[in-house]
Write a protein that holds these residues in place. Structure first.
Motif, PDB file in Angstrom:
ATOM      1  N   THR A  45       0.836  -1.192   0.000  1.00 49.44           N
ATOM      2  CA  THR A  45       0.000   0.000   0.000  1.00 49.44           C
ATOM      3  C   THR A  45       0.878   1.252   0.000  1.00 49.44           C
ATOM      4  OG1 THR A  45      -0.140   0.078   2.424  1.00 49.44           O
ATOM      5  CG2 THR A  45      -1.776  -1.268   1.267  1.00 49.44           C
ATOM      6  N   SER A  46       0.258   2.394   0.263  1.00 45.75           N
ATOM      7  CA  SER A  46       0.985   3.663   0.352  1.00 45.75           C
ATOM      8  C   SER A  46       0.819   4.249   1.743  1.00 45.75           C
ATOM      9  CB  SER A  46       0.460   4.657  -0.684  1.00 45.75           C
ATOM     10  OG  SER A  46       0.625   4.164  -1.983  1.00 45.75           O
ATOM     11  N   VAL A  47       1.709   5.170   2.115  1.00 47.96           N
ATOM     12  CA  VAL A  47       1.636   5.796   3.425  1.00 47.96           C
ATOM     13  C   VAL A  47       1.969   7.275   3.300  1.00 47.96           C
ATOM     14  CG1 VAL A  47       4.059   5.362   4.049  1.00 47.96           C
ATOM     15  CG2 VAL A  47       2.332   5.564   5.852  1.00 47.96           C
ATOM     16  N   ASP A  48       1.322   8.095   4.112  1.00 45.96           N
ATOM     17  CA  ASP A  48       1.659   9.508   4.260  1.00 45.96           C
ATOM     18  C   ASP A  48       2.230   9.725   5.659  1.00 45.96           C
ATOM     19  OD1 ASP A  48       0.722  10.068   1.759  1.00 45.96           O
ATOM     20  OD2 ASP A  48      -1.085  11.123   2.407  1.00 45.96           O
ATOM     21  N   ILE A  49       3.471  10.190   5.734  1.00 44.23           N
ATOM     22  CA  ILE A  49       4.107  10.536   7.003  1.00 44.23           C
ATOM     23  C   ILE A  49       4.157  12.061   7.060  1.00 44.23           C
ATOM     24  CG2 ILE A  49       6.193  10.323   8.405  1.00 44.23           C
ATOM     25  CD1 ILE A  49       6.816   7.755   6.845  1.00 44.23           C
ATOM     26  N   SER A  50       3.492  12.652   8.041  1.00 41.13           N
ATOM     27  CA  SER A  50       3.299  14.103   8.027  1.00 41.13           C
ATOM     28  C   SER A  50       3.810  14.762   9.294  1.00 41.13           C
ATOM     29  CB  SER A  50       1.811  14.436   7.844  1.00 41.13           C
ATOM     30  OG  SER A  50       1.039  13.862   8.880  1.00 41.13           O
ATOM     31  N   CYS A  51       4.080  16.059   9.178  1.00 39.98           N
ATOM     32  CA  CYS A  51       4.505  16.862  10.321  1.00 39.98           C
ATOM     33  C   CYS A  51       4.229  18.323  10.033  1.00 39.98           C
ATOM     34  CB  CYS A  51       5.995  16.661  10.607  1.00 39.98           C
ATOM     35  SG  CYS A  51       7.063  17.430   9.366  1.00 39.98           S
ATOM     36  N   SER A  52       4.273  19.120  11.086  1.00 42.30           N
ATOM     37  CA  SER A  52       4.232  20.575  10.952  1.00 42.30           C
ATOM     38  C   SER A  52       5.419  21.140  11.708  1.00 42.30           C
ATOM     39  CB  SER A  52       2.919  21.134  11.524  1.00 42.30           C
ATOM     40  OG  SER A  52       2.783  20.807  12.900  1.00 42.30           O
ATOM     41  N   SER A  95       5.522  25.338   6.486  1.00 42.10           N
ATOM     42  CA  SER A  95       5.063  25.075   7.853  1.00 42.10           C
ATOM     43  C   SER A  95       4.568  23.649   8.024  1.00 42.10           C
ATOM     44  CB  SER A  95       3.943  26.051   8.247  1.00 42.10           C
ATOM     45  OG  SER A  95       2.828  25.914   7.369  1.00 42.10           O
ATOM     46  N   ASP A  96       4.393  22.916   6.934  1.00 45.37           N
ATOM     47  CA  ASP A  96       3.984  21.525   7.033  1.00 45.37           C
ATOM     48  C   ASP A  96       4.522  20.753   5.839  1.00 45.37           C
ATOM     49  OD1 ASP A  96       1.700  21.172   4.865  1.00 45.37           O
ATOM     50  OD2 ASP A  96       1.258  23.045   5.907  1.00 45.37           O
ATOM     51  N   SER A  97       4.693  19.462   6.048  1.00 43.61           N
ATOM     52  CA  SER A  97       5.231  18.626   4.986  1.00 43.61           C
ATOM     53  C   SER A  97       4.716  17.204   5.149  1.00 43.61           C
ATOM     54  CB  SER A  97       6.764  18.624   5.014  1.00 43.61           C
ATOM     55  OG  SER A  97       7.283  17.852   3.951  1.00 43.61           O
ATOM     56  N   ILE A  98       4.524  16.517   4.020  1.00 46.12           N
ATOM     57  CA  ILE A  98       4.086  15.126   4.005  1.00 46.12           C
ATOM     58  C   ILE A  98       5.034  14.338   3.110  1.00 46.12           C
ATOM     59  CG2 ILE A  98       2.237  13.515   3.384  1.00 46.12           C
ATOM     60  CD1 ILE A  98       0.268  15.855   3.792  1.00 46.12           C
ATOM     61  N   LEU A  99       5.526  13.239   3.634  1.00 47.30           N
ATOM     62  CA  LEU A  99       6.316  12.309   2.843  1.00 47.30           C
ATOM     63  C   LEU A  99       5.396  11.156   2.444  1.00 47.30           C
ATOM     64  CD1 LEU A  99       9.089  11.200   1.784  1.00 47.30           C
ATOM     65  CD2 LEU A  99       9.268  10.020   3.994  1.00 47.30           C
ATOM     66  N   ARG A 100       5.141  11.006   1.154  1.00 44.72           N
ATOM     67  CA  ARG A 100       4.317   9.895   0.669  1.00 44.72           C
ATOM     68  C   ARG A 100       5.215   8.857   0.020  1.00 44.72           C
ATOM     69  NH1 ARG A 100      -1.004  11.157  -2.647  1.00 44.72           N
ATOM     70  NH2 ARG A 100      -1.644  11.569  -0.493  1.00 44.72           N
ATOM     71  N   ILE A 101       5.086   7.615   0.471  1.00 43.87           N
ATOM     72  CA  ILE A 101       5.826   6.496  -0.101  1.00 43.87           C
ATOM     73  C   ILE A 101       4.805   5.496  -0.617  1.00 43.87           C
ATOM     74  CG2 ILE A 101       7.610   4.757   0.272  1.00 43.87           C
ATOM     75  CD1 ILE A 101       8.431   6.265   2.789  1.00 43.87           C
ATOM     76  N   THR A 102       4.955   5.076  -1.863  1.00 40.90           N
ATOM     77  CA  THR A 102       4.018   4.140  -2.461  1.00 40.90           C
ATOM     78  C   THR A 102       4.640   2.756  -2.592  1.00 40.90           C
ATOM     79  OG1 THR A 102       4.710   4.735  -4.705  1.00 40.90           O
ATOM     80  CG2 THR A 102       2.905   6.005  -3.743  1.00 40.90           C
ATOM     81  N   ASP A 103       3.793   1.770  -2.867  1.00 39.09           N
ATOM     82  CA  ASP A 103       4.223   0.390  -3.060  1.00 39.09           C
ATOM     83  C   ASP A 103       5.152  -0.056  -1.940  1.00 39.09           C
ATOM     84  OD1 ASP A 103       4.490  -2.109  -4.299  1.00 39.09           O
ATOM     85  OD2 ASP A 103       6.256  -1.466  -5.420  1.00 39.09           O
ATOM     86  N   LEU A 104       4.681   0.053  -0.717  1.00 43.62           N
ATOM     87  CA  LEU A 104       5.496  -0.255   0.452  1.00 43.62           C
ATOM     88  C   LEU A 104       5.904  -1.721   0.493  1.00 43.62           C
ATOM     89  CD1 LEU A 104       3.499   1.794   3.084  1.00 43.62           C
ATOM     90  CD2 LEU A 104       5.896   2.180   2.473  1.00 43.62           C
ATOM     91  N   ARG A 105       7.118  -1.947   0.978  1.00 45.03           N
ATOM     92  CA  ARG A 105       7.593  -3.290   1.228  1.00 45.03           C
ATOM     93  C   ARG A 105       8.227  -3.324   2.617  1.00 45.03           C
ATOM     94  NH1 ARG A 105      10.614  -2.097  -3.338  1.00 45.03           N
ATOM     95  NH2 ARG A 105       8.529  -1.731  -4.171  1.00 45.03           N
ATOM     96  N   GLU A 106       8.436  -4.525   3.157  1.00 42.41           N
ATOM     97  CA  GLU A 106       8.848  -4.645   4.546  1.00 42.41           C
ATOM     98  C   GLU A 106      10.178  -3.958   4.831  1.00 42.41           C
ATOM     99  OE1 GLU A 106       8.554  -8.694   5.871  1.00 42.41           O
ATOM    100  OE2 GLU A 106       6.502  -8.901   5.113  1.00 42.41           O
TER     101      GLU A 106
END
Length: 216
Positions: A45-52, A95-106
């Motif tokens: 799947t994909s994930v969004d890792i976010s922060c401000s 002031s904010d940022s999101i790191l999106r990674i797709t096609d996740l693997r272990e």
């Protein structure tokens, strides 16, 4: 960490609370607040890792990087936009940022951190970050040796706890048979023998490997 081009539907399972880090420069403070300290999500799947983040007035962010330390004593791996075809930066980057990674693997499981610099500073700040755990699904049979008439439990197992109470779908010989976290066969009979697998509802395209149940 191996990154290659692929795509997938977004699914994220989250737990824990937000984390904050501060760096001091004189009497001014730099703050980063991560939306989640820990994320557990499915492989594929994909994930969004976010922060401000905030910084002293009068500063302007000139560059932002997401990175991960990786293995011990290894230099930080900068995950720039487009890196490996699976990384994307979202957010206003001021002031904010999101790191999106797709096609996740272990092997993507790691602690991800952000750093930024302004027109008046070097890189600020670095740690802590968000710990990502990527898990697959595995069918576990209890007991390991099955005799007709026993109570048998088949569990759709993960290496970390998926939040949001996901619904699991069970398959026997490739056909849907039930929806539950565990499958109870009590008493088990020879008719229950077969190949079992499981998936998370909404991600039926990402099932576990099949596990053969043999009844003696």
């Amino acid at each position: 960490m191996s990154l290659r081009t692929a795509g997938s539907v977004l699914v994220v399972f989250l737990w824990s609370v937000a984390g904050t880090v501060s760096a001091v420069e004189g009497h001014s403070y730099f703050h980063v607040t991560y939306t989640h300290q820990r994320i557990c999500t499915l492989k594929g799947t994909s994930v969004d890792i976010s922060c401000s983040y905030t910084y002293p007035s009068g500063h302007t962010v000139s560059e932002t990087n997401w990175y991960t330390k990786g293995k011990l004593n290894k230099a930080p791996q900068i995950l720039s936009p487009g890196y490996g075809g699976r990384v994307e930066y979202l957010g206003n980057m001021q002031s904010d940022s999101i790191l999106r990674i797709t096609d996740l693997r272990e092997e993507d499981s790691a602690e991800y951190k952000i750093r930024f610099r302004t027109d008046q500073t070097t890189w600020e700040p670095t740690i802590p970050g968000t710990t990502l755990t990527v898990t697959g699904l595995q069918v576990k049979v209890t007991p390991a040796t099955v005799t007709e008439g026993q109570k048998v439990t088949l569990t759709c197992s993960t290496t970390c706890t998926l939040s949001d109470n996901p619904t699991y779908i069970w398959y026997k010989n490739g056909h849907v048979t039930n929806q539950s976290t565990s499958l109870f066969l009590n008493p088990v009979s020879s008719e229950d023998a077969g190949r079992y697998s499981c998936s998370v509802e909404g991600h039926e395209d990402l099932p576990s490997d099949e596990e053969t149940l043999t009844v003696t």
